[in-house]
Design a protein around this motif. Structure first.
Motif, PDB file in Angstrom:
ATOM      1  N   ASP A   7       0.849  -1.181   0.000  1.00  0.00           N
ATOM      2  CA  ASP A   7       0.000   0.000   0.000  1.00  0.00           C
ATOM      3  C   ASP A   7       0.889   1.237   0.000  1.00  0.00           C
ATOM      4  N   GLU A   8       0.308   2.361  -0.343  1.00  0.00           N
ATOM      5  CA  GLU A   8       1.062   3.602  -0.323  1.00  0.00           C
ATOM      6  C   GLU A   8       1.386   3.958   1.124  1.00  0.00           C
ATOM      7  N   ILE A   9       2.650   4.258   1.387  1.00  0.00           N
ATOM      8  CA  ILE A   9       3.112   4.571   2.732  1.00  0.00           C
ATOM      9  C   ILE A   9       3.547   6.031   2.763  1.00  0.00           C
ATOM     10  N   THR A  10       3.046   6.779   3.741  1.00  0.00           N
ATOM     11  CA  THR A  10       3.429   8.168   3.932  1.00  0.00           C
ATOM     12  C   THR A  10       4.035   8.283   5.322  1.00  0.00           C
ATOM     13  N   LEU A  13      10.739  11.641   7.101  1.00  0.00           N
ATOM     14  CA  LEU A  13      12.144  11.276   6.992  1.00  0.00           C
ATOM     15  C   LEU A  13      12.904  11.904   8.150  1.00  0.00           C
ATOM     16  N   LEU A  14      14.139  11.520   8.321  1.00  0.00           N
ATOM     17  CA  LEU A  14      14.995  12.061   9.369  1.00  0.00           C
ATOM     18  C   LEU A  14      15.221  13.562   9.181  1.00  0.00           C
ATOM     19  N   SER A  15      15.173  14.027   7.949  1.00  0.00           N
ATOM     20  CA  SER A  15      15.427  15.436   7.633  1.00  0.00           C
ATOM     21  C   SER A  15      14.160  16.290   7.666  1.00  0.00           C
ATOM     22  N   ASN A  16      13.105  15.830   8.338  1.00  0.00           N
ATOM     23  CA  ASN A  16      11.824  16.535   8.472  1.00  0.00           C
ATOM     24  C   ASN A  16      11.099  16.731   7.144  1.00  0.00           C
ATOM     25  N   HIS A  17      11.416  15.942   6.163  1.00  0.00           N
ATOM     26  CA  HIS A  17      10.645  15.913   4.927  1.00  0.00           C
ATOM     27  C   HIS A  17       9.635  14.775   5.030  1.00  0.00           C
ATOM     28  N   ILE A  18       8.633  14.825   4.185  1.00  0.00           N
ATOM     29  CA  ILE A  18       7.626  13.763   4.148  1.00  0.00           C
ATOM     30  C   ILE A  18       7.805  12.995   2.852  1.00  0.00           C
ATOM     31  N   ILE A  19       7.724  11.677   2.936  1.00  0.00           N
ATOM     32  CA  ILE A  19       7.840  10.835   1.752  1.00  0.00           C
ATOM     33  C   ILE A  19       6.572  10.006   1.612  1.00  0.00           C
ATOM     34  N   ARG A  20       6.126   9.911   0.384  1.00  0.00           N
ATOM     35  CA  ARG A  20       5.003   9.025   0.040  1.00  0.00           C
ATOM     36  C   ARG A  20       5.551   8.033  -0.974  1.00  0.00           C
ATOM     37  N   THR A  21       5.486   6.754  -0.634  1.00  0.00           N
ATOM     38  CA  THR A  21       6.125   5.745  -1.470  1.00  0.00           C
ATOM     39  C   THR A  21       5.341   4.442  -1.455  1.00  0.00           C
ATOM     40  N   SER A  22       5.625   3.610  -2.446  1.00  0.00           N
ATOM     41  CA  SER A  22       5.104   2.240  -2.464  1.00  0.00           C
ATOM     42  C   SER A  22       6.163   1.364  -3.124  1.00  0.00           C
ATOM     43  N   TYR A  51      11.740 -16.621   0.271  1.00  0.00           N
ATOM     44  CA  TYR A  51      12.537 -15.416   0.452  1.00  0.00           C
ATOM     45  C   TYR A  51      12.155 -14.381  -0.588  1.00  0.00           C
ATOM     46  N   VAL A  52      12.589 -13.136  -0.330  1.00  0.00           N
ATOM     47  CA  VAL A  52      12.370 -12.027  -1.252  1.00  0.00           C
ATOM     48  C   VAL A  52      13.492 -12.045  -2.273  1.00  0.00           C
ATOM     49  N   VAL A  53      13.122 -12.046  -3.550  1.00  0.00           N
ATOM     50  CA  VAL A  53      14.115 -12.019  -4.617  1.00  0.00           C
ATOM     51  C   VAL A  53      14.593 -10.589  -4.838  1.00  0.00           C
ATOM     52  N   HIS A  54      13.655  -9.667  -4.957  1.00  0.00           N
ATOM     53  CA  HIS A  54      14.025  -8.277  -5.234  1.00  0.00           C
ATOM     54  C   HIS A  54      12.928  -7.346  -4.740  1.00  0.00           C
ATOM     55  N   VAL A  55      13.336  -6.156  -4.327  1.00  0.00           N
ATOM     56  CA  VAL A  55      12.398  -5.108  -3.927  1.00  0.00           C
ATOM     57  C   VAL A  55      12.539  -3.978  -4.935  1.00  0.00           C
ATOM     58  N   TYR A  56      11.405  -3.523  -5.463  1.00  0.00           N
ATOM     59  CA  TYR A  56      11.392  -2.427  -6.437  1.00  0.00           C
ATOM     60  C   TYR A  56      10.637  -1.246  -5.827  1.00  0.00           C
ATOM     61  N   MET A  57      11.264  -0.078  -5.824  1.00  0.00           N
ATOM     62  CA  MET A  57      10.541   1.116  -5.390  1.00  0.00           C
ATOM     63  C   MET A  57       9.653   1.529  -6.549  1.00  0.00           C
ATOM     64  N   ASN A  58       8.371   1.510  -6.307  1.00  0.00           N
ATOM     65  CA  ASN A  58       7.396   1.741  -7.368  1.00  0.00           C
ATOM     66  C   ASN A  58       7.040   3.221  -7.505  1.00  0.00           C
ATOM     67  N   GLN A  59       7.074   3.930  -6.394  1.00  0.00           N
ATOM     68  CA  GLN A  59       6.672   5.325  -6.409  1.00  0.00           C
ATOM     69  C   GLN A  59       7.422   6.042  -5.307  1.00  0.00           C
ATOM     70  N   ARG A  60       7.733   7.323  -5.544  1.00  0.00           N
ATOM     71  CA  ARG A  60       8.445   8.108  -4.543  1.00  0.00           C
ATOM     72  C   ARG A  60       8.130   9.574  -4.737  1.00  0.00           C
ATOM     73  N   ILE A  61       7.535  10.166  -3.717  1.00  0.00           N
ATOM     74  CA  ILE A  61       7.263  11.610  -3.718  1.00  0.00           C
ATOM     75  C   ILE A  61       7.764  12.158  -2.391  1.00  0.00           C
ATOM     76  N   ILE A  62       8.664  13.132  -2.466  1.00  0.00           N
ATOM     77  CA  ILE A  62       9.224  13.744  -1.255  1.00  0.00           C
ATOM     78  C   ILE A  62       8.818  15.203  -1.205  1.00  0.00           C
ATOM     79  N   GLN A  63       8.321  15.650  -0.059  1.00  0.00           N
ATOM     80  CA  GLN A  63       7.914  17.039   0.116  1.00  0.00           C
ATOM     81  C   GLN A  63       8.641  17.645   1.281  1.00  0.00           C
TER      82      GLN A  63
END
Length: 143
Positions: A54-57, A60-69, A131-143
């Motif tokens: 699911d989309e995760i919002t 981040l450590l730098s006080n930015h917000i990330i929305r990713t899946s 086991y997990v073969v590979h992880v793909y970052m599908n979406q990334r939005i940083i604000q």
């Protein structure tokens, strides 16, 4: 005596030809047969054994917000079923990994690749079937 010697020579020749034929067959099957490499998985197999998170919002450590899946490719359907049951644990792992990152970590592909590897390793620690073969970052939005 001559007849027995002729029979012995004939048997030796037959055994030798049989061994040469068997050796030729073994060498042919081992070295000249085309085999499909394990790394050549069809896209249909990848899709069949992959799960999209699911989309995760989160912050981040730098006080930015990330929305990713992410799309996570597993080795078989049994591990996919277990993964779907553990989705809350997977989301927790992803949020923990993102919370330790800064916005600057996402500027290049290396930071994304490292995140994918860390998430893969941590998910593999909790999976019991497969086991997990590979992880793909599908979406990334940083604000």
């Amino acid at each position: 005596m001559f007849k027995q010697r002729l029979v012995n020579i004939m048997l030796i020749i037959l055994v030798t030809l049989s061994l040469m034929g068997a050796l030729t067959l073994v060498l042919y099957t081992q070295f000249f047969q085309e085999t499909k490499a394990e790394s050549e998985i069809s896209i249909d197999d990848i899709i069949r054994t992959s799960v999209e998170t699911d989309e995760i919002t989160t912050n981040l450590l730098s006080n930015h917000i990330i929305r990713t899946s992410f799309v996570i490719h597993l080795d078989n359907t049994k591990s996919k079923e277990e993964f779907e049951k553990r989705d809350f644990q997977v989301n927790n792992i992803i949020i923990q990994e993102l919370a330790d990152m800064k916005e600057s970590d996402f500027r290049g592909s290396e930071g994304i690749r490292e995140l994918e590897e860390r998430v893969r390793d941590r998910i593999n620690d909790i999976l019991q079937d497969g086991y997990v073969v590979h992880v793909y970052m599908n979406q990334r939005i940083i604000q």
